[in-house]
Design a protein around this motif. Structure first.
Motif, PDB file in Angstrom:
ATOM      1  N   ALA A 168      -2.990  -4.114  -3.732  1.00  0.00           N
ATOM      2  CA  ALA A 168      -2.760  -2.690  -3.479  1.00  0.00           C
ATOM      3  C   ALA A 168      -2.904  -1.878  -4.761  1.00  0.00           C
ATOM      4  O   ALA A 168      -3.479  -0.782  -4.759  1.00  0.00           O
TER       5      ALA A 168
ATOM      6  N   ARG B 126      -6.730  -1.470  -5.577  1.00  0.00           N
ATOM      7  CA  ARG B 126      -7.656  -0.944  -4.576  1.00  0.00           C
ATOM      8  C   ARG B 126      -8.391   0.275  -5.146  1.00  0.00           C
ATOM      9  O   ARG B 126      -7.857   1.008  -6.008  1.00  0.00           O
TER      10      ARG B 126
ATOM     11  N   ASN C 276       0.824  -1.205   0.000  1.00  0.00           N
ATOM     12  CA  ASN C 276       0.000   0.000   0.000  1.00  0.00           C
ATOM     13  C   ASN C 276       0.861   1.260   0.000  1.00  0.00           C
ATOM     14  O   ASN C 276       0.562   2.236  -0.703  1.00  0.00           O
TER      15      ASN C 276
END
Length: 467
Positions: free
Chosen positions: A265, A268, A238
């Motif tokens: 990630a 997302r 992330n």
């Protein structure tokens, strides 16, 4: 070619023979492998005199000397000749690319059946004596006329396409890359190697303790390298994506973690890297013997892609191929057959993709399919099957039916054909450099070069639009 030797009785003082030979870089790789002499002075890619050039390759003196045996064994006296001794005086150095002339002249016949030759090797342009000496050989006693043997050829496992990509990327501004979890020597070493080649500026995101331990294990220095200490892989992924979202990084590189952790990630909804196009994986393969890089897609992400996904697979591959310098990529869509068979879904998809490219729904390249593997890359096979197409036999991009086929094809090229593969994920806002723990340093370096070249083209086009 028919050859005939000269026996001791036939030889006359004053007999001469010569051989002309171009010294190539591949000759030097073969000699290094056969002799075990890996002196970098004699191998391409090094700048040992610090003049900024890496193409001034000095041939090993003993390789030059070995050319004399080719004249003695093949021409004069020819088959049946056996060395007794050879003296060599070296006057100058040969370099890769030189045209060499090897000469022998019979100077003496001895009662014991041996003969003496004066031996020289010259550079043809500019003319310069490189070597002189004297060879004493046992001359043939039996007359032989024979066809020259068709000896097996040697494949030099040299990856010149990757060398060219790295050379093309090095002058570019380094691409800032968020490297996720480079917590073991291979993944860390690949990022640092790319940094030394000025391809990337790495930001290492992961456990500082593990990164430092990996650096110590592989003898690397982390001086001047930014490290963001994040122990959890999900959090590290992330953070790496956040660096891109915040404009601090222009690419993401997978380290020692599972691919799906990184891609979660990337995909997302908040601050992810989605573009509306499917993420697809592309191997850029440097296959010895092929005159161009070979792109294989998709071998790592889309397991059983449907037609809509294959549209993005093809378009992403075309976009990357254009970045690599292929002006109009030739895309072969693979199936088990080269004709449409309704019972074979991949052949139907291939035909539809080909028609969609004709109608402008896929742009930038020439797409043809279905093609079987042989008639996609071998022009003779395509002609034998009667396939008339600008792509058949000349494909630069291979689109496989599913992940199984792509993974098998890429690994066959790697482990059977001695190819190297650079891995990149396309379809996100920035390139995602996807490497494997089994990848060589050359493959990791090439992956970074491919990402840097592609991102430089995208940035250049954006600047042109803004202007």
């Amino acid at each position: 070619m028919k050859r005939e030797n000269k026996t001791f009785d036939e030889l006359q003082v004053g007999d001469t023979a010569e051989l002309r030979r171009v010294c190539t870089a591949d000759d030097l790789f073969v000699f290094a492998t056969a002799s075990g002499n890996h002196n970098p002075m004699h191998l391409p890619g090094y700048d040992l005199d610090n003049d900024g050039r890496k193409d001034e390759v000095t041939a090993p003196a003993m390789w030059v000397g070995s050319l004399i045996s080719a004249v003695l064994g093949n021409i004069l006296p020819g088959a049946g000749t056996l060395y007794r001794s050879q003296t060599l005086d070296f006057h100058a150095r040969a370099k890769a690319g030189d045209d060499l002339v090897v000469r022998v002249r019979l100077s003496q016949k001895r009662p014991d059946g041996t003969v003496v030759f004066a031996t020289t090797v010259h550079r043809e342009e500019p003319v310069e004596l490189l070597l002189s000496g004297e060879a004493v050989v046992a001359a043939p006693q039996v007359k032989l006329t024979y066809e020259e043997q068709d000896i097996p050829g040697l494949l030099v496992q040299r990856h010149r396409h990757f060398d060219a990509l790295v050379a093309r990327a090095e002058p570019l501004a380094p691409l800032t890359v968020a490297v996720v979890a480079p917590e073991e020597p291979n993944s860390l070493g690949g990022a640092l190697l790319a940094a030394r080649h000025t391809l990337i500026t790495p930001i290492l995101v992961g456990s500082r303790a593990k990164i430092e331990a990996a650096a110590k294990e592989c003898g690397e220095s982390l001086d001047g390298v930014e490290i963001l200490d994040v122990a959890d892989h999900t959090a590290a992924s992330n953070m790496a994506v956040d660096l891109v979202a915040d404009g601090r990084a222009g690419a993401v590189m997978k380290g020692h973690l599972h691919t799906d952790e990184l891609l979660r990630a990337v995909l997302r909804k908040e601050r992810g890297l989605r573009t509306g196009r499917r993420l697809t994986h592309i191997f850029v393969m440097d296959v010895p013997g092929l005159p161009h890089p070979l792109l294989v897609t998709d071998a790592a992400i889309n397991i059983q892609p449907d037609l809509v996904t294959k549209i993005d697979i093809v378009q992403n591959a075309i976009d990357l191929a254009i970045s690599l310098g292929i002006a109009q990529p030739k895309v072969g869509v693979l199936s088990a057959v080269e004709t449409v068979n309704p019972q074979i879904a991949s052949s139907v998809d291939a035909a539809l993709l080909s028609k969609m490219a004709e109608r402008g729904q896929i742009v930038g390249g020439m797409v043809d399919g279905p093609l079987a593997m042989d008639n996609a890359i071998d022009i003779a096979a395509a002609r034998t099957k009667g396939i008339v197409s600008p792509v058949a036999g000349r494909a630069e991009v291979l689109v496989v039916p599913n992940l199984d086929a792509g993974n098998m094809l890429a690994k066959q090229l790697t482990y059977v054909s001695h190819a190297e593969g650079a891995g990149l994920v396309m379809g996100a806002k920035v390139p995602i450099i996807l490497t494997s723990r089994a990848d060589s340093a050359q493959a990791r370096l090439a992956s970074c070069a491919v990402a840097a070249i592609h991102q430089a083209r995208i940035a250049g086009e954006a600047e042109a639009r803004d202007a």
